[in-house]
Design a protein around this motif. Sequence first.
Motif, PDB file in Angstrom:
ATOM      1  N   PHE A 165       0.096   6.811   8.915  1.00 31.71           N
ATOM      2  CA  PHE A 165      -0.727   5.547   9.127  1.00 31.71           C
ATOM      3  C   PHE A 165      -1.699   5.587   7.900  1.00 31.71           C
ATOM      4  O   PHE A 165      -2.360   4.543   7.570  1.00 31.71           O
ATOM      5  CB  PHE A 165      -1.495   5.581  10.424  1.00 31.71           C
ATOM      6  CG  PHE A 165      -0.651   5.346  11.499  1.00 31.71           C
ATOM      7  CD1 PHE A 165       0.016   4.215  11.605  1.00 31.71           C
ATOM      8  CD2 PHE A 165      -0.281   6.711  12.399  1.00 31.71           C
ATOM      9  CE1 PHE A 165       0.965   4.043  12.935  1.00 31.71           C
ATOM     10  CE2 PHE A 165       0.559   6.446  13.219  1.00 31.71           C
ATOM     11  CZ  PHE A 165       1.199   5.310  13.645  1.00 31.71           C
ATOM     12  N   ARG A 166      -2.111   6.704   7.166  1.00 32.61           N
ATOM     13  CA  ARG A 166      -3.109   6.837   6.258  1.00 32.61           C
ATOM     14  C   ARG A 166      -2.724   6.195   5.033  1.00 32.61           C
ATOM     15  O   ARG A 166      -1.820   6.623   4.238  1.00 32.61           O
ATOM     16  CB  ARG A 166      -3.398   8.186   6.289  1.00 32.61           C
ATOM     17  CG  ARG A 166      -4.687   8.443   5.708  1.00 32.61           C
ATOM     18  CD  ARG A 166      -5.050   9.672   5.840  1.00 32.61           C
ATOM     19  NE  ARG A 166      -6.503  10.118   5.330  1.00 32.61           N
ATOM     20  CZ  ARG A 166      -7.108  10.797   5.349  1.00 32.61           C
ATOM     21  NH1 ARG A 166      -6.789  12.123   6.198  1.00 32.61           N
ATOM     22  NH2 ARG A 166      -8.383  11.237   4.901  1.00 32.61           N
ATOM     23  N   LEU A 167      -3.516   5.409   4.335  1.00 30.69           N
ATOM     24  CA  LEU A 167      -3.348   4.895   3.026  1.00 30.69           C
ATOM     25  C   LEU A 167      -3.812   6.123   2.023  1.00 30.69           C
ATOM     26  O   LEU A 167      -4.575   6.981   2.194  1.00 30.69           O
ATOM     27  CB  LEU A 167      -4.808   3.902   2.688  1.00 30.69           C
ATOM     28  CG  LEU A 167      -4.546   2.701   3.580  1.00 30.69           C
ATOM     29  CD1 LEU A 167      -5.659   1.899   3.501  1.00 30.69           C
ATOM     30  CD2 LEU A 167      -3.160   2.072   3.178  1.00 30.69           C
ATOM     31  N   ASP A 168      -3.198   6.020   0.954  1.00 28.68           N
ATOM     32  CA  ASP A 168      -3.181   7.296  -0.017  1.00 28.68           C
ATOM     33  C   ASP A 168      -3.996   6.687  -1.269  1.00 28.68           C
ATOM     34  O   ASP A 168      -3.546   6.177  -2.070  1.00 28.68           O
ATOM     35  CB  ASP A 168      -1.768   7.765  -0.526  1.00 28.68           C
ATOM     36  CG  ASP A 168      -1.977   8.770  -1.443  1.00 28.68           C
ATOM     37  OD1 ASP A 168      -3.065   9.203  -1.855  1.00 28.68           O
ATOM     38  OD2 ASP A 168      -0.975   9.507  -1.561  1.00 28.68           O
ATOM     39  N   GLU A 169      -5.420   6.563  -0.939  1.00 28.29           N
ATOM     40  CA  GLU A 169      -6.222   5.725  -1.812  1.00 28.29           C
ATOM     41  C   GLU A 169      -6.215   6.515  -3.329  1.00 28.29           C
ATOM     42  O   GLU A 169      -6.098   5.887  -4.192  1.00 28.29           O
ATOM     43  CB  GLU A 169      -7.828   5.861  -1.311  1.00 28.29           C
ATOM     44  CG  GLU A 169      -7.823   5.267  -0.097  1.00 28.29           C
ATOM     45  CD  GLU A 169      -8.223   3.727  -0.273  1.00 28.29           C
ATOM     46  OE1 GLU A 169      -7.770   3.039  -1.399  1.00 28.29           O
ATOM     47  OE2 GLU A 169      -8.320   2.945   0.647  1.00 28.29           O
ATOM     48  N   ALA A 170      -6.054   7.857  -3.305  1.00 31.66           N
ATOM     49  CA  ALA A 170      -6.081   8.462  -4.378  1.00 31.66           C
ATOM     50  C   ALA A 170      -4.813   8.329  -5.376  1.00 31.66           C
ATOM     51  O   ALA A 170      -5.107   7.790  -6.570  1.00 31.66           O
ATOM     52  CB  ALA A 170      -6.091  10.299  -4.427  1.00 31.66           C
ATOM     53  N   ALA A 171      -3.619   8.144  -4.714  1.00 32.60           N
ATOM     54  CA  ALA A 171      -2.418   7.502  -5.559  1.00 32.60           C
ATOM     55  C   ALA A 171      -2.508   6.462  -6.140  1.00 32.60           C
ATOM     56  O   ALA A 171      -2.062   5.977  -7.045  1.00 32.60           O
ATOM     57  CB  ALA A 171      -1.113   8.099  -4.641  1.00 32.60           C
TER      58      ALA A 171
ATOM     59  N   LEU B 283       1.223   4.874   1.604  1.00 35.02           N
ATOM     60  CA  LEU B 283       0.803   5.572   2.585  1.00 35.02           C
ATOM     61  C   LEU B 283       0.958   7.113   2.313  1.00 35.02           C
ATOM     62  O   LEU B 283       1.784   7.449   2.006  1.00 35.02           O
ATOM     63  CB  LEU B 283       1.478   5.031   3.908  1.00 35.02           C
ATOM     64  CG  LEU B 283       1.281   3.596   4.209  1.00 35.02           C
ATOM     65  CD1 LEU B 283       2.100   3.363   5.483  1.00 35.02           C
ATOM     66  CD2 LEU B 283       0.043   3.296   4.311  1.00 35.02           C
TER      67      LEU B 283
ATOM     68  N   GLU C 211       0.868  -1.178  -0.206  1.00 31.66           N
ATOM     69  CA  GLU C 211       0.039  -0.023   0.057  1.00 31.66           C
ATOM     70  C   GLU C 211       0.900   1.361  -0.032  1.00 31.66           C
ATOM     71  O   GLU C 211       1.965   1.306   0.610  1.00 31.66           O
ATOM     72  CB  GLU C 211      -0.677  -0.160   1.418  1.00 31.66           C
ATOM     73  CG  GLU C 211      -2.126  -1.055   1.238  1.00 31.66           C
ATOM     74  CD  GLU C 211      -1.606  -2.546   1.383  1.00 31.66           C
ATOM     75  OE1 GLU C 211      -0.562  -2.628   1.780  1.00 31.66           O
ATOM     76  OE2 GLU C 211      -2.587  -3.405   1.347  1.00 31.66           O
TER      77      GLU C 211
END
Lengths: 440, 257
Positions: free
Chosen positions: B115-121, B111, B109
Amino acid sequence: MSETELPTPVERSMMQQAQSQSLADYARAYGRRLRSGDLGAIPIILGLVVITVIFQNLNENFLTPRNMVNLIVQMAGITVIAIGVVFVLLLGEIDLSIGYVSAVAAVLVALLLRGPTGISGVGRLMERLGITEPFNWWMAVGMALLLVALIGMVQGLIITRFQLPSFVVTLAGLLVWNGVVLILIGAGGTVIIQDQVIVNIANYFLPKELVVNDATLPVNTSWLVGLTIVVIFAAGRVSRWASRRKRGVSTTPVVIIVLEIFLVTLVTTVIIYICNLDRGVPLVGIIMLILLTFFSFLATRTRFGRYVYAIGGNMEAARRAGINVTRMRVTVFMLSSLMAGMGGIVLASRLRSVDTAAGGGDLLLISIAAPVIGGTSLFGGRGRVISALLGALVIAGVNNGMGLLGLSAGVKFVVTGLVLLAAVLVDAISRRGRAQSGLA
Amino acid sequence: MTENGVPILQLSGVSKSFGAVQALTKVDFEACAGEVMALVGDNGAGKSTLIKGIAGIYRFDEGEVLFDGQPVHIHSPRDAAQLGIEIVYQDLALADNLDVVANMFLGREVLQRPFRLDEAAMEESALKTLDSLSVTTVRSVRQAVAELSGGQRQAIAVAKAVMWNSRLVILDEPTAALGVAQTRQVLDLVRRLADKGLAVVIISHNLHDIFEVADRITVLRLGQRVNLYKTAETNQQEVVHAITAGKLEHVPGMASL
């Protein structure tokens, strides 16, 4: 948005399609999910409406502010325990020890607060360790939560190390921790909690007036809290939308975001308004909300949560993707025990005491039933943290309503059982829907 | 095309035994950039053992492994991934309940903050990869994999494998469970991988598919390589004969002493 007018969507590349999710696309995707049997929160909301209508008709006290505030306080402990259960269920596992683990935490807090007196084993241990003062509230809570997290770790290690079903190991845990609770409480039978902070957890209401330097200001703190909730929610939604738009990946239609923010504002306002007609907004409601927000974030926006879902969906795929499945499973059992411990402290705070019945009765079963009623699958991989709240609301609502009607415990169990059965049937039927549309 | 290919992976004389069972005996194998190499053989011929050796799941007992001409030791799947070797297993290893993007990035994944997932990327680069492979049949990358057809799942599994600057992609029976149209899509996809300059190894029991997509065919029988064909210079009868009755150079089934 205007790109939806293009005549041949099939020939557009994925990149182009992604940028053009209009309201119509959104509605179509939603309709597709519904038809395939993914009903989301619809059954539970319908269920809540039915419960409300029935009980309000049978007893007009059901929807009174006083009873609504009671309901929030009644459901809080179960909700907190059920949050941990959600993660365990997402893995496709079960934890039967949570009931008595919650009691272990509650008893420990109560005894540590009582301090080094010879009445209990914990008190004698404190004496022997040379501790002269009772623990203050945060030391007691910290110590208790640390110990129950350790319990979860040990259970998780046994499950993963010896490849045993979690059902069996936590069933053994259920017996062991039940025994430990009885041993810890000892001959006294009941330990009273006098620490004001711990008692306040479930018995404090946000003040309707603010007292600053002996001057009473007409500021209702609950509205400040409500405003904060709405602002944080809206800021989260909008910033997410903006950053996705900047990157050119699919965004939720603006109308939906506005609608969501409107709904959250409405619900927050109504709840705060009703609570203020009675004693005010219970502190424990805010604690519950903070925990729900935090663990929803953990489940959906972090790598940890992603891995929990992946393991529940396909453990082998997760393993091949390089995920340390063993460590994840142990961590989730720790989390489950930790949340049980927090829930136990909330329950003890409400009663202002811990007795030998703590953690027993139907606590374990309703804590597991809550997320399932709320839509979390027992088979792993599907579910949301909010299901803990929704399910606990249903269960507490049914209990509360039947309490008002003066029905016996037997009737309560029968009805709660039927609600659980209905929830599991909805899950099973929606699974069949997915299978029939070739999507299982 | 074969003449132009640069060998990315070369195995020479690799053997592997499990106790008294000799699974592979002095096998030579190579995979070249821009080329689709088929690996065929009857059940028990050693195809899986060979693949698992390359993937780092097993260690070869003897023989040399060259990657880009350099001798390498692949001791774990992680070593293989670091070299750029990706394997698409028969059972796909996708999590049904996660969406396409989550599956493509599973275990790797991106990030945003700690901690946060970089969903857009992740969504962006998933879209790019699917676009570059001309996978257009998937309606949305935010669909759960459970909602996809067999061919679409295969496409996602392949896209997942090629997203990480991989040099060599091994496909284990990619068309086994697919219908005619979906098989077509997957074979086209396999061809495009090679055209992008990757080395592709395809394992299949379906000779029709192999003759359609492969440049060369390695035939294993009883743990030995019995033949290496150029697809253009052979036919199905010849390959079938090699699979069932190819000439063995070593005594089969005995651990060499």
